[in-house]
Motif scaffolding. Structure first.
Motif, PDB file in Angstrom:
ATOM      1  N   GLY A  63      15.635   7.926  26.127  1.00 18.20           N
ATOM      2  CA  GLY A  63      15.793   8.347  27.511  1.00 18.20           C
ATOM      3  C   GLY A  63      15.795   9.858  27.574  1.00 18.20           C
ATOM      4  O   GLY A  63      15.283  10.535  26.677  1.00 18.20           O
ATOM      5  N   VAL A  66      20.308  13.930  31.702  1.00 18.48           N
ATOM      6  CA  VAL A  66      20.241  14.185  33.133  1.00 18.48           C
ATOM      7  C   VAL A  66      21.194  15.313  33.522  1.00 18.48           C
ATOM      8  O   VAL A  66      20.835  16.214  34.271  1.00 18.48           O
ATOM      9  N   THR A  77      19.660   8.954  30.493  1.00 19.08           N
ATOM     10  CA  THR A  77      19.045   7.664  30.758  1.00 19.08           C
ATOM     11  C   THR A  77      18.878   6.944  29.421  1.00 19.08           C
ATOM     12  O   THR A  77      18.931   7.553  28.352  1.00 19.08           O
ATOM     13  N   TRP A  78      18.662   5.630  29.514  1.00 21.28           N
ATOM     14  CA  TRP A  78      18.691   4.778  28.315  1.00 21.28           C
ATOM     15  C   TRP A  78      17.746   3.600  28.499  1.00 21.28           C
ATOM     16  O   TRP A  78      17.648   3.025  29.577  1.00 21.28           O
ATOM     17  N   GLY A  90      14.581   4.921  29.446  1.00 21.03           N
ATOM     18  CA  GLY A  90      14.950   5.657  30.649  1.00 21.03           C
ATOM     19  C   GLY A  90      15.271   4.807  31.860  1.00 21.03           C
ATOM     20  O   GLY A  90      15.469   5.345  32.945  1.00 21.03           O
ATOM     21  N   SER A  91      15.354   3.484  31.719  1.00 23.17           N
ATOM     22  CA  SER A  91      15.511   2.624  32.896  1.00 23.17           C
ATOM     23  C   SER A  91      16.956   2.386  33.325  1.00 23.17           C
ATOM     24  O   SER A  91      17.196   1.834  34.391  1.00 23.17           O
ATOM     25  N   THR A  92      17.940   2.786  32.511  1.00 22.67           N
ATOM     26  CA  THR A  92      19.347   2.665  32.891  1.00 22.67           C
ATOM     27  C   THR A  92      20.017   4.023  32.676  1.00 22.67           C
ATOM     28  O   THR A  92      19.419   4.938  32.123  1.00 22.67           O
ATOM     29  N   THR A  93      21.260   4.132  33.098  1.00 17.44           N
ATOM     30  CA  THR A  93      21.971   5.408  33.005  1.00 17.44           C
ATOM     31  C   THR A  93      23.311   5.232  32.306  1.00 17.44           C
ATOM     32  O   THR A  93      24.057   4.300  32.606  1.00 17.44           O
ATOM     33  N   GLU A  95      26.804   7.303  31.625  1.00 17.44           N
ATOM     34  CA  GLU A  95      27.631   8.430  32.043  1.00 17.44           C
ATOM     35  C   GLU A  95      28.858   8.467  31.149  1.00 17.44           C
ATOM     36  O   GLU A  95      29.572   7.475  31.035  1.00 17.44           O
ATOM     37  N   HIS A 111      27.793   2.453  31.703  1.00 18.61           N
ATOM     38  CA  HIS A 111      26.358   2.198  31.499  1.00 18.61           C
ATOM     39  C   HIS A 111      25.908   1.338  32.669  1.00 18.61           C
ATOM     40  O   HIS A 111      26.249   0.167  32.768  1.00 18.61           O
TER      41      HIS A 111
END
Length: 163
Positions: A63, A66, A77-78, A90-93, A95, A111
């Motif tokens: 990812g 950000v 992103t992950w 990059g389709s999930t986030t 934090e 996540h």
């Protein structure tokens, strides 16, 4: 360690016996990353910079960073590289929030963007790796990751091992 899953996110809080300044580096420095997660890592910790970790020698999480607030917050992103992955890079986030608690750190990881069927596997992953982070960041040796030494799931299933 406290965990919680909602319809599209996994959340975990863990207390680490190290200062925020120390813990932060375990998400931004490839050498430190490999003490708790992965067998190879390419990290460029700046907004838009690459986050790529070969987690087990077979599965590569990928990812982009950000947001980075030194010693307090890391957002990236992950997803998983490879054909047919249900969670592309990059389709999930993810934090990560770090809060001082005396000389220790309370780390909160969220996540988000996970489909319900993908939550259990990612919860298992974070539940496996975050305690390893706590050991490494506190100055201990998390030891070799048993997941990196394990046979691929398909091979294990084909050999009568756990699926």
């Amino acid at each position: 360690t406290e965990t919680h899953a909602s319809s599209d996110a996994y959340e975990c809080t863990i207390r680490i016996e190290a200062r925020c300044e120390t813990v932060y580096g375990y998400f931004t420095d490839p050498e430190k990353m490999l003490t708790w997660k992965g067998v190879a890592a390419t990290l460029d910790p700046r907004p838009g910079g690459i986050y790529r970790v070969n987690v087990t020698g077979r599965e590569v999480a990928s990812g982009r960073y950000v947001e980075l607030v030194p010693f307090h917050r890391i957002v990236f992103t992950w997803g998983w590289e490879g054909e047919g992955q249900p969670l592309p890079p990059g389709s999930t986030t993810v934090e990560v929030t770090l809060a001082a608690d005396g000389d220790a750190t309370v780390l909160r990881l969220r996540h988000s963007g996970l489909a319900p069927e993908l939550l259990p596997g990612h919860a298992d992953g974070w539940d496996h790796f975050l305690p390893r982070l706590a050991i490494a960041a506190a100055g201990g040796d998390a030891g070799p990751d048993p997941w990196a030494a394990a046979p691929p799931v398909a091979a294990a299933a084909g050999s009568g091992g756990p699926a």
